[in-house]
Design a protein around this motif. Sequence first.
Motif, PDB file in Angstrom:
ATOM      1  N   VAL A  44       0.845  -1.193   0.000  1.00 39.53           N
ATOM      2  CA  VAL A  44       0.000   0.000   0.000  1.00 39.53           C
ATOM      3  C   VAL A  44       0.877   1.239   0.000  1.00 39.53           C
ATOM      4  N   GLY A  45       0.299   2.339  -0.428  1.00 40.59           N
ATOM      5  CA  GLY A  45       1.023   3.609  -0.457  1.00 40.59           C
ATOM      6  C   GLY A  45       0.296   4.575  -1.375  1.00 40.59           C
ATOM      7  N   ARG A  46       0.679   5.853  -1.303  1.00 44.42           N
ATOM      8  CA  ARG A  46       0.030   6.858  -2.129  1.00 44.42           C
ATOM      9  C   ARG A  46       0.307   6.611  -3.603  1.00 44.42           C
ATOM     10  N   SER A  47      -0.537   7.155  -4.469  1.00 37.76           N
ATOM     11  CA  SER A  47      -0.311   7.071  -5.905  1.00 37.76           C
ATOM     12  C   SER A  47       1.048   7.685  -6.245  1.00 37.76           C
ATOM     13  N   GLY A  48       1.777   7.010  -7.114  1.00 39.15           N
ATOM     14  CA  GLY A  48       3.077   7.518  -7.523  1.00 39.15           C
ATOM     15  C   GLY A  48       4.228   7.096  -6.642  1.00 39.15           C
ATOM     16  N   VAL A 200      -6.596  -0.085   2.404  1.00 38.32           N
ATOM     17  CA  VAL A 200      -5.958  -0.592   3.617  1.00 38.32           C
ATOM     18  C   VAL A 200      -6.751  -1.767   4.172  1.00 38.32           C
ATOM     19  N   ASP A 201      -8.072  -1.678   4.145  1.00 37.56           N
ATOM     20  CA  ASP A 201      -8.904  -2.780   4.638  1.00 37.56           C
ATOM     21  C   ASP A 201      -8.639  -4.059   3.846  1.00 37.56           C
ATOM     22  N   GLU A 202      -8.564  -3.936   2.531  1.00 40.14           N
ATOM     23  CA  GLU A 202      -8.297  -5.095   1.684  1.00 40.14           C
ATOM     24  C   GLU A 202      -6.943  -5.712   2.021  1.00 40.14           C
ATOM     25  N   ALA A 203      -5.940  -4.867   2.221  1.00 36.76           N
ATOM     26  CA  ALA A 203      -4.601  -5.347   2.545  1.00 36.76           C
ATOM     27  C   ALA A 203      -4.593  -6.132   3.854  1.00 36.76           C
ATOM     28  N   ILE A 204      -5.231  -5.591   4.876  1.00 38.27           N
ATOM     29  CA  ILE A 204      -5.242  -6.263   6.187  1.00 38.27           C
ATOM     30  C   ILE A 204      -6.008  -7.582   6.103  1.00 38.27           C
ATOM     31  N   PHE A 205      -7.103  -7.583   5.357  1.00 39.66           N
ATOM     32  CA  PHE A 205      -7.918  -8.793   5.249  1.00 39.66           C
ATOM     33  C   PHE A 205      -7.168  -9.925   4.545  1.00 39.66           C
ATOM     34  N   LEU A 206      -6.392  -9.604   3.512  1.00 37.22           N
ATOM     35  CA  LEU A 206      -5.757 -10.636   2.691  1.00 37.22           C
ATOM     36  C   LEU A 206      -4.362 -11.047   3.162  1.00 37.22           C
ATOM     37  N   ALA A 207      -3.590 -10.115   3.671  1.00 36.81           N
ATOM     38  CA  ALA A 207      -2.144 -10.297   3.757  1.00 36.81           C
ATOM     39  C   ALA A 207      -1.671 -11.076   4.973  1.00 36.81           C
ATOM     40  N   THR A 208      -0.516 -11.714   4.791  1.00 35.85           N
ATOM     41  CA  THR A 208       0.278 -12.170   5.929  1.00 35.85           C
ATOM     42  C   THR A 208       1.257 -11.065   6.346  1.00 35.85           C
ATOM     43  N   ALA A 243     -14.180  -7.492  12.762  1.00 41.50           N
ATOM     44  CA  ALA A 243     -14.604  -7.259  14.145  1.00 41.50           C
ATOM     45  C   ALA A 243     -13.472  -7.472  15.140  1.00 41.50           C
ATOM     46  N   ASP A 244     -12.382  -8.075  14.687  1.00 41.44           N
ATOM     47  CA  ASP A 244     -11.239  -8.291  15.566  1.00 41.44           C
ATOM     48  C   ASP A 244     -10.642  -6.930  15.952  1.00 41.44           C
ATOM     49  N   PRO A 245     -10.403  -6.683  17.248  1.00 45.17           N
ATOM     50  CA  PRO A 245      -9.869  -5.376  17.674  1.00 45.17           C
ATOM     51  C   PRO A 245      -8.569  -5.003  16.976  1.00 45.17           C
ATOM     52  N   ARG A 246      -7.778  -6.003  16.597  1.00 45.97           N
ATOM     53  CA  ARG A 246      -6.508  -5.725  15.924  1.00 45.97           C
ATOM     54  C   ARG A 246      -6.718  -5.114  14.546  1.00 45.97           C
ATOM     55  N   PHE A 247      -7.862  -5.421  13.924  1.00 45.12           N
ATOM     56  CA  PHE A 247      -8.117  -4.897  12.578  1.00 45.12           C
ATOM     57  C   PHE A 247      -8.146  -3.372  12.592  1.00 45.12           C
ATOM     58  N   ALA A 248      -8.917  -2.792  13.520  1.00 49.38           N
ATOM     59  CA  ALA A 248      -9.014  -1.335  13.609  1.00 49.38           C
ATOM     60  C   ALA A 248      -7.671  -0.714  13.980  1.00 49.38           C
ATOM     61  N   GLU A 249      -6.939  -1.372  14.875  1.00 50.99           N
ATOM     62  CA  GLU A 249      -5.621  -0.862  15.271  1.00 50.99           C
ATOM     63  C   GLU A 249      -4.671  -0.835  14.081  1.00 50.99           C
ATOM     64  N   LEU A 250      -4.671  -1.919  13.307  1.00 52.84           N
ATOM     65  CA  LEU A 250      -3.802  -1.993  12.133  1.00 52.84           C
ATOM     66  C   LEU A 250      -4.209  -0.962  11.085  1.00 52.84           C
ATOM     67  N   ARG A 251      -5.519  -0.808  10.889  1.00 54.04           N
ATOM     68  CA  ARG A 251      -5.999   0.169   9.894  1.00 54.04           C
ATOM     69  C   ARG A 251      -5.516   1.565  10.256  1.00 54.04           C
ATOM     70  N   ASP A 252      -5.645   1.936  11.527  1.00 50.81           N
ATOM     71  CA  ASP A 252      -5.231   3.270  11.952  1.00 50.81           C
ATOM     72  C   ASP A 252      -3.723   3.454  11.789  1.00 50.81           C
ATOM     73  N   MET A 253      -2.951   2.434  12.177  1.00 52.17           N
ATOM     74  CA  MET A 253      -1.495   2.539  12.089  1.00 52.17           C
ATOM     75  C   MET A 253      -1.028   2.655  10.641  1.00 52.17           C
ATOM     76  N   ILE A 258       0.846   5.892   5.835  1.00 57.07           N
ATOM     77  CA  ILE A 258       0.734   6.289   4.433  1.00 57.07           C
ATOM     78  C   ILE A 258       0.723   7.801   4.298  1.00 57.07           C
ATOM     79  N   TYR A 259      -0.024   8.481   5.186  1.00 56.88           N
ATOM     80  CA  TYR A 259      -0.221   9.919   5.038  1.00 56.88           C
ATOM     81  C   TYR A 259       0.791  10.756   5.817  1.00 56.88           C
ATOM     82  N   GLU A 260       1.557  10.137   6.679  1.00 62.53           N
ATOM     83  CA  GLU A 260       2.466  10.875   7.558  1.00 62.53           C
ATOM     84  C   GLU A 260       3.450  11.720   6.778  1.00 62.53           C
ATOM     85  N   GLN A 261       4.064  11.156   5.753  1.00 56.15           N
ATOM     86  CA  GLN A 261       5.085  11.890   5.007  1.00 56.15           C
ATOM     87  C   GLN A 261       4.490  13.117   4.329  1.00 56.15           C
TER      88      GLN A 261
END
Length: 266
Positions: A44-48, A200-208, A243-253, A258-261
Motif C-alpha cells: 500500500v502507499g500513495r499514488s506515484g 488498507v482494509d483489503e490489505a489487512i484482510f488478505l495479507a500475511t 470485528a477483531d480489535p486488531r483490525f481497527a488498530e492496524l488500519r489506523d497505524m 501512508i499519510y504521515e510523510q
Amino acid sequence: MDARGVAVDIRGVNKRFTTLEGNEVTALHDINLTINKHDFICVVGRSGCGKTTLLNMLSGFEKPSDGEVVADGRVIDGPSPRRGVVFQKPPLYPWLTVRGNVEFGMRMQGVASRERKEIAERYLEMVGLKDAGDRRPYELSGGMQQRAQIARVLACDPDLILMDEPYGALDALTRERLQNELLRIWFEKRKTVFFITHSVDEAIFLATRVIVMSAHPGTVKMDIPISIPRDPADPDNMDKVRADPRFAELRDMITAAIYEQDDQDE
C-alpha cells in the motif's frame, strides 16, 4: 532465514526514469525486501510511490537501475511463466471462449490438449466458473472476467502470483466476494502472492504481511506482519476479521503511515 525458504530477494534496488523533458526522476530508492515462500504480501502507499514499478520488476517487465531482484536464486532478467501477473483490467482474448482463455498460457507452454482441458476445468471450477467455460469474455460481468483471469494464471502453476490492483474497478460487493475467494484459493494452493492495493482494509484482510511504501521516491517504510485468524470457508469470515480489535488498530497505524510523510511535506 524463514524455514519456508526465500521466494524473492530484492537487494538495494533503485529505479530511475528520464522524462520527455530530459529530467531524471527517481521512482524507487534503496528497496530491500525479502519475500518468503507462501507469503501473501500486500503493498500500500500513495499514488506515484512506485508500487507498480516494483511489481513490473518482479515480473521482469522492467529492470532496476541499480541493485537486483532475485527469484529462487536467479536474477530476474525478463518475464517468466514462473511468475504470473493478474492485471486490474483482465486482458482476455475476446475471440476465445473462457475455457480457451484459461488454456491459452498452457498451450503456449506446449501442454497437451487433453491435459490442458482437464487443468482448465479444474481451475474454472475453483473460481466458480464451471458453467461459463463456453461463454465469451464479453458475456461475463467484470467480476467473472477477473475470476477467469485468475484461473488462467493459476492454470500455468506459477511460483509467484503478482496482482496489480485486480479488484480496483469492481463494485464493493463483488470486490468483497472476490477477496474471500482469493483467500480461499491461497489457503488451498499456498502460492506466494504480491498484491498491490489502495485499500488498507483489503490489505489487512488478505495479507500475511503489509508493506507500506513512502512516496517521492518510493521506499519501504513499514513491513507489518498480520496475524488475525481467517477462515475463508466460514461465510462470516470477513465480518469476523473486521470485528477483531486488531483490525481497527492496524488500519489506523497503516493509514497514518501512508499519510504521515505528506503531512510533514506540507
